[in-house]
Scaffold this motif. Structure first.
Motif, mmCIF file in Angstrom:
data_model
loop_
_atom_site.group_PDB
_atom_site.id
_atom_site.type_symbol
_atom_site.label_atom_id
_atom_site.label_comp_id
_atom_site.label_asym_id
_atom_site.label_seq_id
_atom_site.Cartn_x
_atom_site.Cartn_y
_atom_site.Cartn_z
ATOM 1 N N PRO A 48 0.810 -1.221 0.000
ATOM 2 C CA PRO A 48 0.000 0.000 0.000
ATOM 3 C C PRO A 48 0.845 1.273 0.000
ATOM 4 O O PRO A 48 1.950 1.293 0.523
ATOM 5 N N GLN A 49 0.279 2.317 -0.585
ATOM 6 C CA GLN A 49 0.872 3.651 -0.554
ATOM 7 C C GLN A 49 -0.114 4.565 0.172
ATOM 8 O O GLN A 49 -1.269 4.672 -0.228
ATOM 9 N N ILE A 50 0.366 5.198 1.230
ATOM 10 C CA ILE A 50 -0.517 5.936 2.141
ATOM 11 C C ILE A 50 -0.376 7.446 1.956
ATOM 12 O O ILE A 50 0.737 7.968 1.878
ATOM 13 N N GLU A 51 -1.521 8.128 1.903
ATOM 14 C CA GLU A 51 -1.538 9.583 1.857
ATOM 15 C C GLU A 51 -1.286 10.094 3.268
ATOM 16 O O GLU A 51 -2.071 9.808 4.176
ATOM 17 N N LEU A 52 -0.191 10.840 3.454
ATOM 18 C CA LEU A 52 0.221 11.146 4.828
ATOM 19 C C LEU A 52 -0.725 12.077 5.572
ATOM 20 O O LEU A 52 -0.962 11.895 6.760
ATOM 21 N N ASP A 53 -1.308 13.081 4.894
ATOM 22 C CA ASP A 53 -2.145 14.013 5.666
ATOM 23 C C ASP A 53 -3.490 13.407 6.066
ATOM 24 O O ASP A 53 -3.981 13.641 7.165
ATOM 25 N N SER A 54 -4.068 12.569 5.203
ATOM 26 C CA SER A 54 -5.391 12.006 5.508
ATOM 27 C C SER A 54 -5.326 10.599 6.091
ATOM 28 O O SER A 54 -6.281 10.122 6.691
ATOM 29 N N ALA A 247 7.576 8.668 9.557
ATOM 30 C CA ALA A 247 6.292 9.118 9.016
ATOM 31 C C ALA A 247 5.978 10.535 9.487
ATOM 32 O O ALA A 247 5.502 11.371 8.720
ATOM 33 N N GLU A 248 6.289 10.818 10.753
ATOM 34 C CA GLU A 248 6.025 12.156 11.286
ATOM 35 C C GLU A 248 6.910 13.206 10.640
ATOM 36 O O GLU A 248 6.453 14.290 10.264
ATOM 37 N N CYS A 255 5.652 15.905 2.680
ATOM 38 C CA CYS A 255 5.747 14.786 1.749
ATOM 39 C C CYS A 255 4.326 14.216 1.643
ATOM 40 O O CYS A 255 3.655 14.017 2.643
ATOM 41 N N GLN A 256 3.850 13.982 0.420
ATOM 42 C CA GLN A 256 2.443 13.604 0.253
ATOM 43 C C GLN A 256 2.169 12.139 0.590
ATOM 44 O O GLN A 256 1.105 11.811 1.105
ATOM 45 N N LEU A 262 6.279 0.001 7.834
ATOM 46 C CA LEU A 262 5.452 0.585 8.899
ATOM 47 C C LEU A 262 3.986 0.276 8.647
ATOM 48 O O LEU A 262 3.221 0.023 9.575
ATOM 49 N N TYR A 263 3.582 0.295 7.386
ATOM 50 C CA TYR A 263 2.185 0.038 7.028
ATOM 51 C C TYR A 263 1.993 -1.437 6.699
ATOM 52 O O TYR A 263 1.210 -2.120 7.327
ATOM 53 N N SER A 264 2.732 -1.910 5.722
ATOM 54 C CA SER A 264 2.647 -3.323 5.338
ATOM 55 C C SER A 264 3.785 -3.685 4.391
ATOM 56 O O SER A 264 4.188 -2.862 3.572
#
Ligand code: C2E
Ligand code: MG
Ligand code: MG
Ligand code: MG
Length: 285
Positions: A48-54, A247-248, A255-256, A262-264
């Motif tokens: 997965p690719q995660i959108e950091l703000d949402s 991530a923080e 960074c978007q 960390l996720y998978s």
């Protein structure tokens, strides 16, 4: 080690070389068999690719594995180079693209709500096959919308073959396909040069990820790459995100997107579906 062994060096090296050469031949022969048989031994995993703000899942990267027997799974770094040398990457790459589109459409039907799937493309595919035709054929055959497909091209490859590659990428982008530069930061290209290429996204290589809060100069490097890329209107995705600290840091510096353990890790399609459902449930709570 060559230095300590004196006159045994030569013997050591020839033995090593021979076994490497044999290994390479064995891999190529086996690859030829696996590709000509049915391509069924090649399995696509997804990360997965995660959108950091949402916190939303934006998409997934397709990463191939070669399941040569039930007990033996070969990672891509061990056979993609051989597939490139033999040209087998062309039928193999087309199959990976087809499978990735089919899996994406299947997720879509299940209501997973991802925006896109990212597929790695080798420079050999871009330059030697009628690549555009192959992509168009797969899109038509699978009924995949072009704007849901992203192709990842490595930075080092891009720097080698500028003109022709740029024109193929431009044609792909005109179809609505998104283009990401993979392993960015390892290929010695200037960000200014990227301005002239049809690119939507930069993937910062995982070697640039600062280990911890003490890695001050690493932090400066990654934050300046993010802001320069954003100034060029490129989205940035960080690879190899393994910790909350990372991530923080990325979120703080605009960074978007992020991708990493960390996720998978990359997982098979059916597991990916379950992972997304669980993730979405956890985020909603
Ligand atoms: P890549 O495209 O840069 O893919 C990212 C690699 O980093 C993947 O390795 C992924 O499993 C690994 N990774 C992801 N998150 C983390 C993390 O948090 N920490 C660490 N240490 N690693 C992480 P993988 O799957 O072994 O793939 C290696 C390379 O093989 C890929 O690098 C890509 O260049 C190539 N490759 C993989 N699949 C394909 C394909 O379908 N076609 C082509 N042409 N190349 C492929
Ligand atoms: Mg990639
Ligand atoms: Mg990469
Ligand atoms: Mg890589």
């Amino acid at each position: 080690r060559a230095k300590d062994t004196g006159k045994n060096n030569y013997q050591f090296y020839t033995a090593q070389l021979t076994s490497n050469a044999i290994q390479k031949m064995e891999i190529e022969t086996d690859l030829r068999r696996a590709v000509s048989e049915s391509l069924e031994e090649f399995i696509v995993f997804y990360q997965p690719q995660i959108e950091l703000d949402s916190g939303k899942i934006a998409g997934a990267e397709a990463l191939v594995r070669w399941q040569i027997s039930p007990e033996r799974r070969i990672p891509p770094d061990h056979f993609i180079p051989a597939a490139e040398n033999t040209g087998l990457i062309i039928p193999l790459g087309k199959q990976i693209l087809r499978q990735s589109c089919l899996d994406f459409l299947c997720w879509h039907q299940k209501g997973l709500g991802l925006s896109r799937i990212s597929v790695n493309v080798s420079m050999i595919q871009l330059l030697r096959s009628p690549f555009l035709e192959d992509v168009l054929q797969v899109l038509a055959e699978t009924k995949m919308p072009a704007h849901c497909l992203e192709l990842e091209v490595t930075e080092s490859a891009l720097m080698k073959e500028n003109e022709q590659v740029a024109s193929v990428l431009k044609q792909l982008q005109d179809l609505g396909i998104q283009i990401a530069i993979d392993d960015f930061g390892t290929g010695y290209s200037s960000l200014g040069r990227l301005q002239n290429l049809p690119i939507d996204r930069l993937k910062i290589d995982r070697s640039f990820m600062p280990k911890n809060a003490q890695s001050i100069s690493d932090q400066a490097l990654i934050t300046s790459v993010i802001s320069l890329a954003n100034n060029l209107n490129l989205e940035v995705i960080a690879e190899g995100v393994e910790t909350e600290y990372q991530a923080e840091l990325l979120t703080k510096n605009h960074c978007q997107l992020a991708q990493g353990y960390l996720y998978s890790p990359p997982i098979p399609s059916h597991e990916f579906v379950k992972w997304v459902e669980q993730y979405n449930q956890a985020v909603m709570l």
